[in-house]
Design a protein around this motif. Structure first.
Motif, PDB file in Angstrom:
ATOM      1  N   ARG A  83      76.272  22.370 -41.722  1.00  0.00           N
ATOM      2  CA  ARG A  83      75.095  22.149 -42.569  1.00  0.00           C
ATOM      3  C   ARG A  83      74.000  21.406 -41.799  1.00  0.00           C
ATOM      4  O   ARG A  83      73.345  20.514 -42.333  1.00  0.00           O
ATOM      5  CB  ARG A  83      75.516  21.411 -43.837  1.00  0.00           C
ATOM      6  CG  ARG A  83      76.685  22.121 -44.584  1.00  0.00           C
ATOM      7  CD  ARG A  83      76.423  22.346 -46.043  1.00  0.00           C
ATOM      8  NE  ARG A  83      76.335  21.118 -46.794  1.00  0.00           N
ATOM      9  CZ  ARG A  83      77.379  20.464 -47.320  1.00  0.00           C
ATOM     10  NH1 ARG A  83      78.600  20.952 -47.195  1.00  0.00           N
ATOM     11  NH2 ARG A  83      77.196  19.354 -47.987  1.00  0.00           N
ATOM     12  N   TYR A  96      70.627  14.224 -51.066  1.00  0.00           N
ATOM     13  CA  TYR A  96      71.913  14.940 -51.081  1.00  0.00           C
ATOM     14  C   TYR A  96      72.126  15.588 -52.439  1.00  0.00           C
ATOM     15  O   TYR A  96      72.488  16.766 -52.539  1.00  0.00           O
ATOM     16  CB  TYR A  96      73.027  13.928 -50.764  1.00  0.00           C
ATOM     17  CG  TYR A  96      74.427  14.483 -50.733  1.00  0.00           C
ATOM     18  CD1 TYR A  96      74.863  15.299 -49.698  1.00  0.00           C
ATOM     19  CD2 TYR A  96      75.340  14.144 -51.733  1.00  0.00           C
ATOM     20  CE1 TYR A  96      76.163  15.782 -49.652  1.00  0.00           C
ATOM     21  CE2 TYR A  96      76.646  14.616 -51.694  1.00  0.00           C
ATOM     22  CZ  TYR A  96      77.053  15.443 -50.662  1.00  0.00           C
ATOM     23  OH  TYR A  96      78.352  15.900 -50.629  1.00  0.00           O
ATOM     24  N   ILE A 106      77.636  21.382 -51.027  1.00  0.00           N
ATOM     25  CA  ILE A 106      79.015  21.846 -51.014  1.00  0.00           C
ATOM     26  C   ILE A 106      79.070  23.368 -51.186  1.00  0.00           C
ATOM     27  O   ILE A 106      79.839  24.051 -50.518  1.00  0.00           O
ATOM     28  CB  ILE A 106      79.828  21.118 -52.110  1.00  0.00           C
ATOM     29  CG1 ILE A 106      79.962  19.631 -51.756  1.00  0.00           C
ATOM     30  CG2 ILE A 106      81.194  21.764 -52.299  1.00  0.00           C
ATOM     31  CD1 ILE A 106      80.578  18.760 -52.845  1.00  0.00           C
ATOM     32  N   TYR A 146      86.669  23.766 -50.656  1.00  0.00           N
ATOM     33  CA  TYR A 146      85.533  24.614 -50.302  1.00  0.00           C
ATOM     34  C   TYR A 146      85.854  26.078 -50.568  1.00  0.00           C
ATOM     35  O   TYR A 146      85.196  26.974 -50.045  1.00  0.00           O
ATOM     36  CB  TYR A 146      85.139  24.437 -48.829  1.00  0.00           C
ATOM     37  CG  TYR A 146      84.560  23.082 -48.484  1.00  0.00           C
ATOM     38  CD1 TYR A 146      83.402  22.617 -49.119  1.00  0.00           C
ATOM     39  CD2 TYR A 146      85.139  22.275 -47.513  1.00  0.00           C
ATOM     40  CE1 TYR A 146      82.857  21.388 -48.795  1.00  0.00           C
ATOM     41  CE2 TYR A 146      84.605  21.050 -47.175  1.00  0.00           C
ATOM     42  CZ  TYR A 146      83.462  20.609 -47.825  1.00  0.00           C
ATOM     43  OH  TYR A 146      82.924  19.394 -47.490  1.00  0.00           O
ATOM     44  N   HIS A 179      86.127  19.987 -56.973  1.00  0.00           N
ATOM     45  CA  HIS A 179      85.164  19.443 -56.004  1.00  0.00           C
ATOM     46  C   HIS A 179      83.740  19.781 -56.426  1.00  0.00           C
ATOM     47  O   HIS A 179      82.840  18.953 -56.378  1.00  0.00           O
ATOM     48  CB  HIS A 179      85.469  20.018 -54.614  1.00  0.00           C
ATOM     49  CG  HIS A 179      84.781  19.329 -53.481  1.00  0.00           C
ATOM     50  ND1 HIS A 179      84.665  19.889 -52.233  1.00  0.00           N
ATOM     51  CD2 HIS A 179      84.188  18.117 -53.389  1.00  0.00           C
ATOM     52  CE1 HIS A 179      84.025  19.052 -51.428  1.00  0.00           C
ATOM     53  NE2 HIS A 179      83.726  17.972 -52.108  1.00  0.00           N
ATOM     54  N   GLN A 247      80.832   7.094 -55.894  1.00  0.00           N
ATOM     55  CA  GLN A 247      80.117   7.192 -54.615  1.00  0.00           C
ATOM     56  C   GLN A 247      78.607   7.072 -54.798  1.00  0.00           C
ATOM     57  O   GLN A 247      77.948   6.321 -54.081  1.00  0.00           O
ATOM     58  CB  GLN A 247      80.433   8.527 -53.911  1.00  0.00           C
ATOM     59  CG  GLN A 247      79.663   8.702 -52.592  1.00  0.00           C
ATOM     60  CD  GLN A 247      79.789  10.093 -51.985  1.00  0.00           C
ATOM     61  OE1 GLN A 247      80.362  11.001 -52.588  1.00  0.00           O
ATOM     62  NE2 GLN A 247      79.245  10.258 -50.786  1.00  0.00           N
ATOM     63  N   ASP A 319      86.151  10.768 -43.568  1.00  0.00           N
ATOM     64  CA  ASP A 319      85.589  11.703 -44.554  1.00  0.00           C
ATOM     65  C   ASP A 319      85.006  12.930 -43.840  1.00  0.00           C
ATOM     66  O   ASP A 319      84.080  13.554 -44.348  1.00  0.00           O
ATOM     67  CB  ASP A 319      84.522  11.016 -45.420  1.00  0.00           C
ATOM     68  CG  ASP A 319      84.135  11.831 -46.653  1.00  0.00           C
ATOM     69  OD1 ASP A 319      84.877  12.769 -47.023  1.00  0.00           O
ATOM     70  OD2 ASP A 319      83.074  11.530 -47.251  1.00  0.00           O
ATOM     71  N   ASN A 321      83.394  15.854 -42.949  1.00  0.00           N
ATOM     72  CA  ASN A 321      82.981  17.016 -43.752  1.00  0.00           C
ATOM     73  C   ASN A 321      81.614  17.476 -43.265  1.00  0.00           C
ATOM     74  O   ASN A 321      80.902  16.718 -42.615  1.00  0.00           O
ATOM     75  CB  ASN A 321      83.000  16.665 -45.253  1.00  0.00           C
ATOM     76  CG  ASN A 321      81.811  15.839 -45.686  1.00  0.00           C
ATOM     77  OD1 ASN A 321      80.668  16.306 -45.665  1.00  0.00           O
ATOM     78  ND2 ASN A 321      82.048  14.593 -46.081  1.00  0.00           N
ATOM     79  N   PRO A 322      81.245  18.726 -43.567  1.00  0.00           N
ATOM     80  CA  PRO A 322      80.024  19.260 -42.962  1.00  0.00           C
ATOM     81  C   PRO A 322      78.734  18.753 -43.605  1.00  0.00           C
ATOM     82  O   PRO A 322      77.643  18.984 -43.068  1.00  0.00           O
ATOM     83  CB  PRO A 322      80.155  20.771 -43.198  1.00  0.00           C
ATOM     84  CG  PRO A 322      81.026  20.879 -44.404  1.00  0.00           C
ATOM     85  CD  PRO A 322      81.984  19.726 -44.340  1.00  0.00           C
ATOM     86  N   SER A 324      78.157  15.320 -45.975  1.00  0.00           N
ATOM     87  CA  SER A 324      77.821  13.896 -46.055  1.00  0.00           C
ATOM     88  C   SER A 324      78.436  13.057 -44.946  1.00  0.00           C
ATOM     89  O   SER A 324      78.117  11.866 -44.843  1.00  0.00           O
ATOM     90  CB  SER A 324      78.265  13.345 -47.412  1.00  0.00           C
ATOM     91  OG  SER A 324      79.672  13.412 -47.534  1.00  0.00           O
TER      92      SER A 324
HETATM   93  N1  DI6 Z   1      82.399  13.587 -51.373  1.00  0.00           N
HETATM   94  C1  DI6 Z   1      82.312  13.699 -50.052  1.00  0.00           C
HETATM   95  O1  DI6 Z   1      82.154  12.801 -49.302  1.00  0.00           O
HETATM   96  C2  DI6 Z   1      82.518  15.076 -49.683  1.00  0.00           C
HETATM   97  N2  DI6 Z   1      82.955  15.631 -50.917  1.00  0.00           N
HETATM   98  C3  DI6 Z   1      82.828  14.752 -51.861  1.00  0.00           C
HETATM   99  O2  DI6 Z   1      83.136  14.979 -52.991  1.00  0.00           O
HETATM  100  C4  DI6 Z   1      81.254  15.729 -49.250  1.00  0.00           C
HETATM  101  C5  DI6 Z   1      81.385  17.191 -49.295  1.00  0.00           C
HETATM  102  C6  DI6 Z   1      80.184  17.913 -48.763  1.00  0.00           C
HETATM  103  O3  DI6 Z   1      79.039  17.472 -48.839  1.00  0.00           O
HETATM  104  O4  DI6 Z   1      80.413  19.031 -48.259  1.00  0.00           O
END
Ligand code: DI6
Ligand code: FE
Length: 406
Positions: A83, A96, A106, A146, A179, A247, A319, A321-322, A324
């Motif tokens: 991303r 975001y 996502i 995903y 998710h 979060q 964490d 992930n592509p 955050s």
């Molecule tokens: N919180 C995160 O930190 C990741 N998923 C989530 O629920 C982020 C996932 C993403 O942005 O792809």
């Protein structure tokens, strides 16, 4: 000689056992430990090595620090695409949450992941995994989430497990069906949760692909009632739960996670005081993810002082992930946990060893160096264990052992 009793003795100037006690880091100097069949069978001062171990072959690490191998207990390392374009958009001011609401975020990774084969997912994930292993990681948790349909969620979990056939690593898998809402269920979140709890979760649990069940409780994801249904389904299948909680807003995630005896509640920037108290009572680990805080340029930090005062164990993870947190350095996550969240270097190392193991429910086997644990350890060319958190972008790893094997 009884071959069953054969093994290797390792020695090092410093061993941070991470066993809680009087010495910081559970530190032993001029230490030795004996490994047989992948397990630690003796550990103590080298001078006290028992007679029957004197004849075992030795590996001497000299003037180094040995720690439990690191554990990255929260990753989304298996995914399609990247991303980088969104990264640029965020730098121009898009948030975001706004990108996610516009169908990016996502969901753009879901699109790429749905197009990927198991082999394609493994091939994309291995370079990221290697970056972690090169720093001394031996166990990682990997989430699905995903795919958001049965077949893609399955391919993600199979790919996660396959990584352990390509590399010396222990893999724990979490099912993160809750998710995001996939496009084919737009406007029908409750119907999607039905599908997750009735069709996807039981099938993948039946395949033996799920070690824990995760969810994303957030205004841009699922609400408490929906997450509760997923958790209840997990409990009914005998699976432990964990939660992406508080979060981006205070959703009461800490309390909800604790109510289901969650292994961990993760992120926690907006965790409220009742969440802290509930997590302390339940023994739920607070999983701190400074890479996401940093990437999203958040300004509100998790209530670390309150968590510490309440005795909530704190873990630290990438964490990876592509979106955050495109982070593949657990040592950097430890540095960020100290500098941004004010953990001590000892808390940061506990957070990627002993407490990370607890967050995965495998603290009986890994996370500390003591008799009866797996011989998963990292050897670093550092004097003081605090150096692991102190340096930025420097890798002092000398060697990494999983189950006693380099
Ligand atoms: N919180 C995160 O930190 C990741 N998923 C989530 O629920 C982020 C996932 C993403 O942005 O792809
Ligand atoms: Fe995450």
């Amino acid at each position: 000689m009884d071959m069953d009793e054969d093994g290797t003795v390792f020695t090092a100037a410093r061993v941070a056992t991470m066993v809680p006690g009087n010495a910081p880091y559970g530190l032993l100097e001029d230490a030795a430990f004996a490994v047989s069949d992948g397990w630690i069978v003796w550990l103590g001062p080298e001078a006290a090595l028992p007679a029957h171990l004197q004849s075992w072959p030795r590996t001497e690490f000299g003037d180094t620090l040995v720690t439990p191998a690191l554990i990255d207990a929260h990753t989304h390392i298996v995914h399609g695409g990247n991303r980088a374009r969104e990264f640029a958009l965020r730098l121009e001011g898009a948030s975001y949450a706004a990108i996610a609401r516009a169908g990016g975020g996502i969901l753009s990774t879901v699109e790429a992941t749905r197009q990927a084969s198991v082999d394609g997912l493994v091939a994309a994930a291995l370079p990221r995994l290697d970056a972690l292993l090169d720093e001394g990681v031996a166990t990682i948790e990997v989430k699905s989430g995903y795919g958001l349909d049965l077949e893609t969620e399955r391919r993600m979990l199979v790919a996660a497990r396959h990584m352990a056939e390509h590399r010396a690593v222990r893999v724990r898998t979490s099912f993160l069906g809750a998710h995001a809402l996939p496009p084919e269920f737009q406007g029908e979140a409750d119907r999607y949760i039905d599908f997750v709890v009735k069709d996807v979760l039981p099938a993948l649990a039946d395949d033996g692909l799920i070690d824990a069940v995760d969810g994303f409780l957030e205004t841009i994801a699922f609400d408490a009632a929906q997450i509760e249904r997923v958790f209840q389904a997990a409990v009914d299948l005998g699976l432990p739960v964990k939660l992406h909680a508080d979060q981006l807003s205070d959703g009461g995630g800490g309390v909800l996670a604790a109510r289901f005896n969650a292994l961990s509640a993760d992120h926690l920037e907006y965790l409220n005081p009742s969440g802290v108290a509930a997590m302390a009572a339940a023994g739920t680990v607070a999983m701190l993810l400074p890479g996401a805080y940093y990437t999203l340029r958040e300004t509100r930090t998790p209530p670390v002082a309150a968590l510490r005062a309440a005795g909530v164990p704190m873990a630290v993870a990438t964490d990876c992930n592509p979106g955050s947190s495109p982070l593949t350095s657990l040592l950097l996550a430890m540095n960020m946990a100290c500098t941004l969240f004010r953990l001590t270097p000892e808390e940061a190392l506990a957070g990627t060893t002993r407490i990370a193991a607890k967050a995965l429910g495998i603290d009986g086997e890994v996370g500390t160096l003591e008799v009866g644990k797996r011989a998963d350890f990292a050897v670093y060319a550092v004097e003081d264990p605090a150096e692991l958190s102190y340096r930025i972008g420097f890798n002092p790893l000398v060697d990494r052992f999983v189950g006693g094997l380099a």
